[in-house]
Design a protein around this motif. Structure first.
Motif, PDB file in Angstrom:
ATOM      1  N   GLN A 159      34.433  37.259  40.514  1.00  0.00           N
ATOM      2  CA  GLN A 159      34.987  36.996  41.840  1.00  0.00           C
ATOM      3  C   GLN A 159      36.159  36.023  41.767  1.00  0.00           C
ATOM      4  O   GLN A 159      37.190  36.232  42.419  1.00  0.00           O
ATOM      5  CB  GLN A 159      33.898  36.441  42.755  1.00  0.00           C
ATOM      6  N   ARG A 160      35.996  34.983  40.968  1.00  0.00           N
ATOM      7  CA  ARG A 160      37.060  33.974  40.891  1.00  0.00           C
ATOM      8  C   ARG A 160      38.326  34.529  40.261  1.00  0.00           C
ATOM      9  O   ARG A 160      39.439  34.221  40.698  1.00  0.00           O
ATOM     10  CB  ARG A 160      36.561  32.756  40.101  1.00  0.00           C
ATOM     11  N   LEU A 161      38.155  35.382  39.236  1.00  0.00           N
ATOM     12  CA  LEU A 161      39.307  35.895  38.495  1.00  0.00           C
ATOM     13  C   LEU A 161      39.731  37.278  38.943  1.00  0.00           C
ATOM     14  O   LEU A 161      40.688  37.831  38.421  1.00  0.00           O
ATOM     15  CB  LEU A 161      38.993  35.916  37.001  1.00  0.00           C
ATOM     16  N   LYS A 162      38.992  37.846  39.925  1.00  0.00           N
ATOM     17  CA  LYS A 162      39.321  39.178  40.444  1.00  0.00           C
ATOM     18  C   LYS A 162      39.385  40.213  39.314  1.00  0.00           C
ATOM     19  O   LYS A 162      40.320  40.997  39.194  1.00  0.00           O
ATOM     20  CB  LYS A 162      40.624  39.162  41.217  1.00  0.00           C
ATOM     21  N   LEU A 163      38.335  40.206  38.478  1.00  0.00           N
ATOM     22  CA  LEU A 163      38.293  41.129  37.352  1.00  0.00           C
ATOM     23  C   LEU A 163      37.919  42.536  37.823  1.00  0.00           C
ATOM     24  O   LEU A 163      36.973  42.705  38.598  1.00  0.00           O
ATOM     25  CB  LEU A 163      37.246  40.665  36.339  1.00  0.00           C
ATOM     26  N   ARG A 164      38.667  43.535  37.365  1.00  0.00           N
ATOM     27  CA  ARG A 164      38.361  44.929  37.670  1.00  0.00           C
ATOM     28  C   ARG A 164      38.761  45.793  36.487  1.00  0.00           C
ATOM     29  O   ARG A 164      39.778  45.546  35.837  1.00  0.00           O
ATOM     30  CB  ARG A 164      39.135  45.416  38.904  1.00  0.00           C
ATOM     31  N   ILE A 165      37.938  46.830  36.212  1.00  0.00           N
ATOM     32  CA  ILE A 165      38.312  47.784  35.163  1.00  0.00           C
ATOM     33  C   ILE A 165      38.518  49.175  35.745  1.00  0.00           C
ATOM     34  O   ILE A 165      38.704  50.139  35.010  1.00  0.00           O
ATOM     35  CB  ILE A 165      37.235  47.854  34.055  1.00  0.00           C
ATOM     36  N   ASP A 166      38.491  49.331  37.073  1.00  0.00           N
ATOM     37  CA  ASP A 166      38.738  50.626  37.676  1.00  0.00           C
ATOM     38  C   ASP A 166      39.629  50.452  38.912  1.00  0.00           C
ATOM     39  O   ASP A 166      40.045  49.354  39.219  1.00  0.00           O
ATOM     40  CB  ASP A 166      37.435  51.321  38.052  1.00  0.00           C
ATOM     41  N   GLU A 195      39.862  31.478  32.512  1.00  0.00           N
ATOM     42  CA  GLU A 195      40.862  31.180  33.521  1.00  0.00           C
ATOM     43  C   GLU A 195      42.123  31.982  33.230  1.00  0.00           C
ATOM     44  O   GLU A 195      42.628  32.017  32.122  1.00  0.00           O
ATOM     45  CB  GLU A 195      41.177  29.689  33.520  1.00  0.00           C
ATOM     46  N   GLY A 196      42.629  32.632  34.288  1.00  0.00           N
ATOM     47  CA  GLY A 196      43.867  33.375  34.157  1.00  0.00           C
ATOM     48  C   GLY A 196      43.685  34.774  33.610  1.00  0.00           C
ATOM     49  O   GLY A 196      44.665  35.460  33.359  1.00  0.00           O
ATOM     50  N   THR A 197      42.452  35.231  33.397  1.00  0.00           N
ATOM     51  CA  THR A 197      42.227  36.561  32.853  1.00  0.00           C
ATOM     52  C   THR A 197      42.658  37.617  33.864  1.00  0.00           C
ATOM     53  O   THR A 197      42.324  37.541  35.024  1.00  0.00           O
ATOM     54  CB  THR A 197      40.740  36.763  32.533  1.00  0.00           C
ATOM     55  N   ARG A 198      43.388  38.622  33.378  1.00  0.00           N
ATOM     56  CA  ARG A 198      43.786  39.725  34.237  1.00  0.00           C
ATOM     57  C   ARG A 198      43.559  41.020  33.484  1.00  0.00           C
ATOM     58  O   ARG A 198      44.319  41.377  32.597  1.00  0.00           O
ATOM     59  CB  ARG A 198      45.272  39.603  34.617  1.00  0.00           C
ATOM     60  N   LEU A 199      42.521  41.751  33.837  1.00  0.00           N
ATOM     61  CA  LEU A 199      42.251  43.026  33.205  1.00  0.00           C
ATOM     62  C   LEU A 199      43.245  44.050  33.713  1.00  0.00           C
ATOM     63  O   LEU A 199      43.654  44.020  34.865  1.00  0.00           O
ATOM     64  CB  LEU A 199      40.832  43.489  33.517  1.00  0.00           C
ATOM     65  N   GLY A 200      43.596  44.964  32.832  1.00  0.00           N
ATOM     66  CA  GLY A 200      44.517  46.012  33.197  1.00  0.00           C
ATOM     67  C   GLY A 200      45.968  45.596  33.024  1.00  0.00           C
ATOM     68  O   GLY A 200      46.871  46.405  33.181  1.00  0.00           O
ATOM     69  N   ARG A 201      46.231  44.346  32.668  1.00  0.00           N
ATOM     70  CA  ARG A 201      47.593  43.830  32.519  1.00  0.00           C
ATOM     71  C   ARG A 201      48.365  44.613  31.469  1.00  0.00           C
ATOM     72  O   ARG A 201      49.532  44.903  31.604  1.00  0.00           O
ATOM     73  CB  ARG A 201      47.501  42.343  32.132  1.00  0.00           C
ATOM     74  N   ARG A 202      47.667  44.968  30.367  1.00  0.00           N
ATOM     75  CA  ARG A 202      48.302  45.775  29.330  1.00  0.00           C
ATOM     76  C   ARG A 202      47.379  46.898  28.891  1.00  0.00           C
ATOM     77  O   ARG A 202      47.636  47.576  27.921  1.00  0.00           O
ATOM     78  CB  ARG A 202      48.641  44.887  28.125  1.00  0.00           C
ATOM     79  N   THR A 257      42.737  44.347  18.467  1.00  0.00           N
ATOM     80  CA  THR A 257      41.769  45.360  18.834  1.00  0.00           C
ATOM     81  C   THR A 257      40.391  44.748  19.019  1.00  0.00           C
ATOM     82  O   THR A 257      40.058  43.732  18.383  1.00  0.00           O
ATOM     83  CB  THR A 257      41.722  46.490  17.782  1.00  0.00           C
ATOM     84  N   THR A 258      39.609  45.353  19.901  1.00  0.00           N
ATOM     85  CA  THR A 258      38.218  44.977  20.126  1.00  0.00           C
ATOM     86  C   THR A 258      37.402  46.262  20.255  1.00  0.00           C
ATOM     87  O   THR A 258      37.952  47.364  20.173  1.00  0.00           O
ATOM     88  CB  THR A 258      38.041  44.148  21.412  1.00  0.00           C
ATOM     89  N   SER A 259      36.116  46.104  20.522  1.00  0.00           N
ATOM     90  CA  SER A 259      35.246  47.265  20.707  1.00  0.00           C
ATOM     91  C   SER A 259      35.233  47.755  22.147  1.00  0.00           C
ATOM     92  O   SER A 259      34.411  48.603  22.495  1.00  0.00           O
ATOM     93  CB  SER A 259      33.819  46.939  20.254  1.00  0.00           C
ATOM     94  N   GLY A 260      36.121  47.263  23.018  1.00  0.00           N
ATOM     95  CA  GLY A 260      36.177  47.811  24.367  1.00  0.00           C
ATOM     96  C   GLY A 260      36.765  46.867  25.400  1.00  0.00           C
ATOM     97  O   GLY A 260      36.796  45.640  25.216  1.00  0.00           O
ATOM     98  N   ILE A 261      37.239  47.443  26.487  1.00  0.00           N
ATOM     99  CA  ILE A 261      37.775  46.675  27.603  1.00  0.00           C
ATOM    100  C   ILE A 261      36.638  45.960  28.332  1.00  0.00           C
ATOM    101  O   ILE A 261      35.560  46.512  28.526  1.00  0.00           O
ATOM    102  CB  ILE A 261      38.526  47.611  28.575  1.00  0.00           C
ATOM    103  N   ALA A 262      36.882  44.707  28.699  1.00  0.00           N
ATOM    104  CA  ALA A 262      35.940  43.865  29.442  1.00  0.00           C
ATOM    105  C   ALA A 262      34.721  43.470  28.626  1.00  0.00           C
ATOM    106  O   ALA A 262      33.706  43.066  29.174  1.00  0.00           O
ATOM    107  CB  ALA A 262      35.512  44.515  30.752  1.00  0.00           C
ATOM    108  N   THR A 263      34.800  43.572  27.318  1.00  0.00           N
ATOM    109  CA  THR A 263      33.765  43.016  26.454  1.00  0.00           C
ATOM    110  C   THR A 263      33.971  41.502  26.351  1.00  0.00           C
ATOM    111  O   THR A 263      35.036  40.975  26.699  1.00  0.00           O
ATOM    112  CB  THR A 263      33.821  43.645  25.062  1.00  0.00           C
TER     113      THR A 263
END
Length: 336
Positions: A329-336, A4-11, A171-177
């Motif tokens: 869909q619920r969180l509108k996650l996008r990496i591009d 909940e509340g996840t926003r990819l690309g925020r930082r 740090t992690t091994s990648g975005i959207a992991t």
């Protein structure tokens, strides 16, 4: 687990800089013709793509599996590391280049299942564009910090983040992991502003923290040797129970979060593989998974067993794809 509340690309515009950077008694599988009448399988080496650099926990577990399965199959299972793109290079190869003859297989993990639902142009259908062979195991995730740094506990981590908005890096091994989304979920719940610095692989991420480039690593147990060696301090794990190897580290559930994160993975091939070939590969890999040598590797990295046979693994992937689609869909996650 929700995000909940996840926003990819925020930082992640800042973060993208980091991306440049059972038993022995089990019977051996029966080898023979596929159901479509193709010749004896296998009659030459099999290629296993590991979509991470060498040195991490999945690499070690899958290399062990390949060596043991190769003996049962009577042909070498040759490992090929293809890191990059958040661990999806193997999936790209399966869907664009590999033939469905059983001689090219790859690790299937949840970032591959998730990716079509967080990109504008889905690169594949995670259920129907692969032949799902077997579910193997999961990861022990956790958060580790520099041992001689100011953070000693999860409470310290939260306090530092609150006192220094936008300065605590992980740090992690990648975005959207899975581990990235889990950290976004924790940050959202605690109303923290953290900075994500992804690396190509878990072991690279752990070394970056030990060297002081990043303040913390949230990833699978590639950090374990550095914790054992005294360079890193483990402040929590994401398994259901505490790790016998690191009993001082509390679980997320103990810290007040109803979350268990193990991110099960398995093996898949290209779409349209012969069922008889799939059966041979499944049986060889199952025997290897339960072999004491592979169990030793899994224990070394505290990797929980998540075995699924072919039918159950296909069902698991289908269920997980629906979950990932709903969450995206619920969180509108996008990496591009």
């Amino acid at each position: 687990m929700g995000f909940e509340g996840t926003r990819l690309g925020r930082r992640d515009a800042l973060a993208l800089g980091g991306m440049a950077l059972g038993g022995a008694a089990l019977a051996a599988p029966a080898l023979g013709q596929g159901t479509s009448g193709q010749g004896r399988f296998p009659d030459r080496p099999i290629r296993l793509i590991i979509p991470w650099p060498p040195g991490g926990s999945a690499d070690a577990q899958l290399r062990s599996l390949a060596e043991i399965a190769g003996r049962a199959l009577g042909q070498s299972v040759v490992v090929e590391n293809r890191p990059g793109a958040s661990g999806t290079m193997g999936a790209m190869h399966l869907t664009t280049q590999a033939r469905p003859d059983g001689y090219t297989i790859s690790q299937m993990h949840l970032s591959i299942v998730r990716r079509p639902f967080i990109t504008r142009t889905p690169p594949w259908d995670p259920v129907n564009d692969f032949t799902h062979i077997i579910g193997l195991c999961g990861w022990m995730f956790g958060i580790a910090v520099k041992a001689d740094g100011p953070i000693k506990t999860w409470a310290d981590y939260l306090a530092y983040a609150r006192a220094n908005p936008g300065r605590l890096t992980y740090t992690t091994s990648g975005i959207a992991t899975t581990n990235h989304l889990t950290m976004e979920e924790l940050a959202s719940r605690e109303k923290l502003e953290l900075v994500h610095v992804p690396y190509r692989a878990s072991n690279e991420a752990a070394v970056a923290v030990a060297s002081g480039e990043v303040m913390s690593v949230a990833d699978s147990s590639a950090w374990a040797p550095l914790v054992d060696g005294g360079q890193l301090r483990l402040i929590c794990v994401w398994t259901a129970e505490r790790s016998p190897r690191f009993p001082e580290a509390p679980t997320l559930k103990e810290l007040g979060y109803d979350m268990v994160v193990t991110s099960p993975y398995g093996l898949a091939g290209p779409r349209g593989m012969d069922p008889g070939v799939v059966r041979v590969l499944h049986d060889a890999c199952k025997a290897a998974l339960f072999d004491p040598a592979n169990a030793t590797v899994r224990a070394q990295f505290d990797m929980p067993l998540e075995y699924y046979d072919t039918e159950d693994y296909r069902s698991f992937i289908a269920r997980r794809a629906e979950y990932e689609k709903t969450m995206a869909q619920r969180l509108k996650l996008r990496i591009d």
